[in-house]
Design an enzyme around this catalytic site. Structure first.
Site, short mmCIF file in Angstrom:
data_model
loop_
_atom_site.label_atom_id
_atom_site.label_comp_id
_atom_site.label_asym_id
_atom_site.label_seq_id
_atom_site.Cartn_x
_atom_site.Cartn_y
_atom_site.Cartn_z
N ASP A 13 1.03 -1.11 0.18
CA ASP A 13 -0.10 -0.03 0.15
C ASP A 13 0.55 1.13 0.12
OD1 ASP A 13 -2.00 -1.38 0.14
OD2 ASP A 13 -2.08 -1.53 2.48
N LYS A 16 2.30 2.59 -4.99
CA LYS A 16 2.88 1.57 -6.43
C LYS A 16 2.10 1.57 -7.64
CE LYS A 16 3.51 -2.26 -4.59
NZ LYS A 16 2.62 -1.93 -2.76
N GLY A 40 -4.40 -3.53 -4.51
CA GLY A 40 -5.45 -3.13 -4.82
C GLY A 40 -4.27 -1.49 -5.14
N HIS A 41 -3.82 -2.02 -6.37
CA HIS A 41 -3.26 -0.25 -6.62
C HIS A 41 -4.64 0.71 -6.88
CE1 HIS A 41 0.56 -3.39 -7.56
NE2 HIS A 41 0.49 -2.92 -6.37
N GLN A 225 2.31 -5.61 -2.76
CA GLN A 225 2.38 -6.14 -1.88
C GLN A 225 4.13 -5.31 -1.07
OE1 GLN A 225 1.68 -9.19 -3.45
NE2 GLN A 225 -0.72 -8.53 -2.80
P1 IMP Z 1 -2.95 -12.40 1.89
O1 IMP Z 1 -1.91 -12.25 1.14
O2 IMP Z 1 -4.45 -12.38 1.33
O3 IMP Z 1 -2.06 -14.23 2.30
O4 IMP Z 1 -2.68 -12.32 3.37
C1 IMP Z 1 -1.59 -12.07 4.06
C2 IMP Z 1 -0.56 -10.71 4.54
O5 IMP Z 1 -0.59 -9.99 4.06
C3 IMP Z 1 -2.52 -10.05 5.29
O6 IMP Z 1 -1.38 -8.87 6.84
C4 IMP Z 1 -2.62 -9.13 4.26
O7 IMP Z 1 -3.16 -8.05 5.46
C5 IMP Z 1 -1.60 -8.34 3.65
N1 IMP Z 1 -1.50 -8.20 2.25
C6 IMP Z 1 -1.55 -8.66 1.20
N2 IMP Z 1 -1.73 -8.00 0.41
C7 IMP Z 1 -1.98 -7.02 0.27
C8 IMP Z 1 -1.53 -5.49 0.12
O8 IMP Z 1 -2.00 -5.80 -1.29
N3 IMP Z 1 -1.52 -4.59 0.71
C9 IMP Z 1 -1.44 -4.41 2.38
N4 IMP Z 1 -0.72 -6.27 2.37
C10 IMP Z 1 -1.62 -6.88 1.73
#
Ligand code: IMP
Length: 425
Positions: A13, A16, A40-41, A225
């Site tokens: 977040d 990017k 989520g971009h 991420q």
């Molecule tokens: P997962 O990727 O859904 O398995 O989540 C694992 C961890 O990564 C959790 O803490 C999510 O909140 C975090 N996470 C996954 N995708 C994002 C993102 O795009 N931005 C911020 N945190 C993320």
């Protein structure tokens, strides 16, 4: 060499989407290399807000081709929703979206297991995943039982592979999690159907990308991420299941390391994180509330409030080291406009000893503290400024402090979500 990698240097977040969108007008191809619709971009263009989860942010530029690389995991329903959303904004992906044959597919049983496993933990122990099936699909990939995009090309084969996996997952859901089994015929039929959404975009991206590189085309790699959520280098187990770090960019795209000449680390001017896990500079107080409100810190995929805290240079320097970041893009600097005083973390104190190393064992230590330097705030609006010389001196001091500590140039500064509110140095 014409390849630039855009990477999140914190916990995701970092903004990017805006930076990829801004830079990619000068590129021919944008490649996503890991993660899935958990990302989520957000891009704001002419006042319109577009949120992309799976398709590279380059899609908003009609001359740019977009590749979903082999390291990405694709939910065919999420993909379809995104293609439809883009159509509503008069953006056609036909002929511009290429999906690697080697990417893996997320199906409803992955999502069911992701949710079941999270629900099985106590609130403190749960990872706080996005519930998009990310962990389970990467488990299948590494466990050599995943469904790849190329499986879609043979419907009979696809059907039998999905059936076998639903039966396997049903055993886990029933016997480990005590949940109702999924309806095998229904899941198989719906999944095979949904996979057909991907058919028009299936490509041989490995040769395509490398031939384009050899032809001198400019490629941008778009991370999802952030480095501190990396399954190897992040705050494990509170991480995602892929490698957002620069090594993952190579394995998830087929671009060799020696072809990447610029690695831009995107970092917010403060820190946020969604989900659980260590967050050294978190501010559960008025400071956190101001950052959350001014920065509109809610997850663009799940809508969850993001945890907020001061900029952590110990973590940023670690991120620069493991990724080989060549320059920093500093985002959301205007969010700090109102503070009388701004803190920056420069060291951790573990059992009374000072360290500038980011080590997970240490962060989990109960005798853990953070050392900050305090700078006085600039107390005026810098929103929309697009020329470095127009920034107040105190803002320049903040930026220069980051540069001196990290020994890395801040080459891009973002002063509002809009494309035009950007300083390029
Ligand atoms: P997962 O990727 O859904 O398995 O989540 C694992 C961890 O990564 C959790 O803490 C999510 O909140 C975090 N996470 C996954 N995708 C994002 C993102 O795009 N931005 C911020 N945190 C993320």
């Amino acid at each position: 060499m014409n390849t630039t990698l855009i990477i999140g240097a914190q916990w995701g977040d970092e903004g990017k989407g805006k930076i990829v969108d801004l830079l990619c007008k000068d590129f021919d191809i944008v490649v996503r290399y890991q993660g899935g619709a958990n990302a989520g971009h957000t891009i704001v263009c002419n006042g319109k807000k577009i949120v992309l989860h799976l398709i590279p942010s380059g899609i908003l530029h009609k001359n740019v081709k977009c590749v979903i690389g082999n390291g990405v995991v694709i939910d065919p329903l999420a993909l379809q929703t995104e293609i439809e959303m883009l159509k509503q904004h008069e953006i056609d992906v036909t002929g511009r979206l290429l999906i690697s044959k080697n990417a893996h597919i997320i199906l409803p049983y992955h999502i069911a297991l992701d949710k079941a496993s999270e629900a099985n933990y106590s609130k403190e122990e749960s990872i706080g995943t996005t519930g998009r099936g990310i962990g389970p699909v990467y488990m299948d990939k590494i466990g050599r039982m995943g469904i790849k995009v190329l499986d879609i090309l043979n419907k009979e084969n696809l059907t039998s592979k999905i059936r076998k996996n639903v039966i396997y997952y049903n055993k886990i859901l029933k016997h480990i999690y005590n949940l109702e089994e999924l309806n095998v015929d229904e899941i198989v039929a719906n999944s095979v159907n949904a996979c057909q959404n991907i058919l028009p975009y299936i490509s041989e991206t490995t040769y395509f990308i490398n031939e384009e590189i050899n032809a001198g085309k400019k490629i941008m790699l778009e991370g999802a991420q952030g480095a501190l959520l990396d399954v190897d280098f992040g705050t494990y187990p509170y991480v995602t299941s892929s490698n957002p770090t620069s090594g993952g960019a190579c394995t998830g795209s087929s671009i060799p390391p020696n072809q990447i000449n610029r690695i831009v680390g995107i970092t917010k001017s403060y820190c946020t994180r969604v989900g659980n896990g260590p967050f050294p500079t978190e501010q559960i107080n008025e400071v956190g509330a101001v950052l959350s409100k001014r920065g509109n810190e809610f997850g663009s995929t799940t809508g969850r409030p993001r945890r907020c805290g001061w900029l952590d240079l110990v973590a940023l320097k670690y991120s620069i080291m493991i990724n080989g970041i060549t320059d920093i893009a500093l985002t959301k600097l205007d969010v700090l406009d109102e503070f009388d005083e701004i803190n920056i973390a420069t060291n951790y104190i573990i059992n009374g000893k000072q360290t500038s190393q980011f080590s997970l064992n240490d962060i989990n230590n109960s005798n853990f503290d953070v050392e900050y330097i305090k700078m006085s705030g600039w107390k005026c609006s810098i929103e929309g400024i697009s020329n470095y010389n127009d920034l107040p001196d105190k803002v320049k001091e903040y930026i220069e402090f980051i540069e001196n500590y990290t020994k890395t140039n801040v080459s891009i500064i973002s002063t509002s979500p809009d494309r035009n509110s950007t300083i390029i140095r």
